[in-house]
Design an enzyme around this catalytic site. Structure first.
Site: not given
Ligand code: URA
Length: 273
Positions: A105
């Protein structure tokens, strides 16, 4: 300098050292036109004409594997239509076209593998192969053992139950706590959604491991090449996953699409940048 034949083959990225040994023992490798089955054979990679199944290994483009610590507030893609910073901005001095293996993310940080080895990337990413990924997370408040058990057994999300996770308590702060969570799926925002589901939203998330790779002390925005040992471990992992998928296919009567061996089928995805 002369080095072991299996090391030369593995160095091209076509296979792990173990797989290269299998190819040699099976008589699939020739050096200067002669079949070599002796595993201790040493060759000078700059002079020897090495072929596997009749194909020159020297004509293969070398594979490149990079490990980047993606900083927070950076897109894990190579381009962003919105003009936000992307991982590409951090790969200074890299002229080879590599692409990210998986996503993190925008507000997450940590380990990202980037490579031009399309087949290997596809195997590592495929949900069917369940490559483990470990995240260090800071969550709101302190989890009860009951919540940890729920996460370990699987929690209900809007796109179905999650698979089993491994959860380790790391430390408690005054109001919040730190955990390590390992999952084998790769659904969107999965860790954040799992923690929301047990009532402890994520405040900070860093990916610290992926298969055999460990983030270690690489700072945010820094990258390095994988060591030979790490690249070999990745190839072995991908080969194991493909072999077990092929075994499972053989036990299933339905005909299914054949999965290519790592290294031979060169994916068009390697030309993404
Ligand atoms: N899970 C999440 O919620 N975000 C990420 O960036 C990676 C795994």
């Amino acid at each position: 300098m002369e080095i072991r034949l299996q090391k030369v083959i593995a160095g091209t990225g076509l296979a792990s050292r173990r797989k290269a040994e299998e190819w040699i023992a099976a008589g699939r490798v020739t050096v200067n036109g002669k079949v070599v089955t002796e595993l201790g054979t040493k060759v000078d990679p700059d002079r020897a004409h090495i072929k596997v199944d009749g194909k020159h290994i020297s004509s293969a483009q070398p594979f490149v594997y990079l490990l980047l610590n993606k900083p927070k507030n950076v897109m894990s893609t190579l381009n962003d239509p919105g003009g936000r910073p992307t991982v590409k901005d951090f790969l200074r001095g890299i002229s080879v076209r590599v692409f990210p293996v998986g996503r993190l993310d925008f507000d997450s940080e940590g380990l990202m593998l980037l490579t031009n080895h399309g087949d290997l990337a596809q195997t590592l990413l495929h949900p069917r192969y369940h490559v483990p990924k470990t995240y260090l997370i800071k969550v709101k408040q302190v989890l009860t053992d009951d919540h940890i058990r729920q996460l370990e057994q699987g929690v209900q999300l809007d796109d179905g139950m999650t698979g089993p996770a491994i959860v380790k308590k790391v430390k408690k702060a005054k109001l919040n706590s730190w955990l390590e969570i390992t999952i084998r799926e790769g659904r969107q925002h999965q860790v954040k959604r799992m923690m929301e589901a047990v009532g402890h939203p994520v405040l900070k998330l860093t990916r610290i491991k992926m298969g055999p790779l460990v983030l270690g002390d690489l700072g945010p925005g820094e990258f390095r090449y994988l060591t030979d040992r790490e690249a070999n471990a990745l190839r072995e992992l991908a080969e194991q996953k493909l072999a077990s998928a092929e075994d499972a296919e053989q036990q299933t009567p339905k005909p299914k699409k054949r999965i290519s061996r790592v290294g031979w089928a060169r994916s068009k995805k390697a030309k993404v940048v």
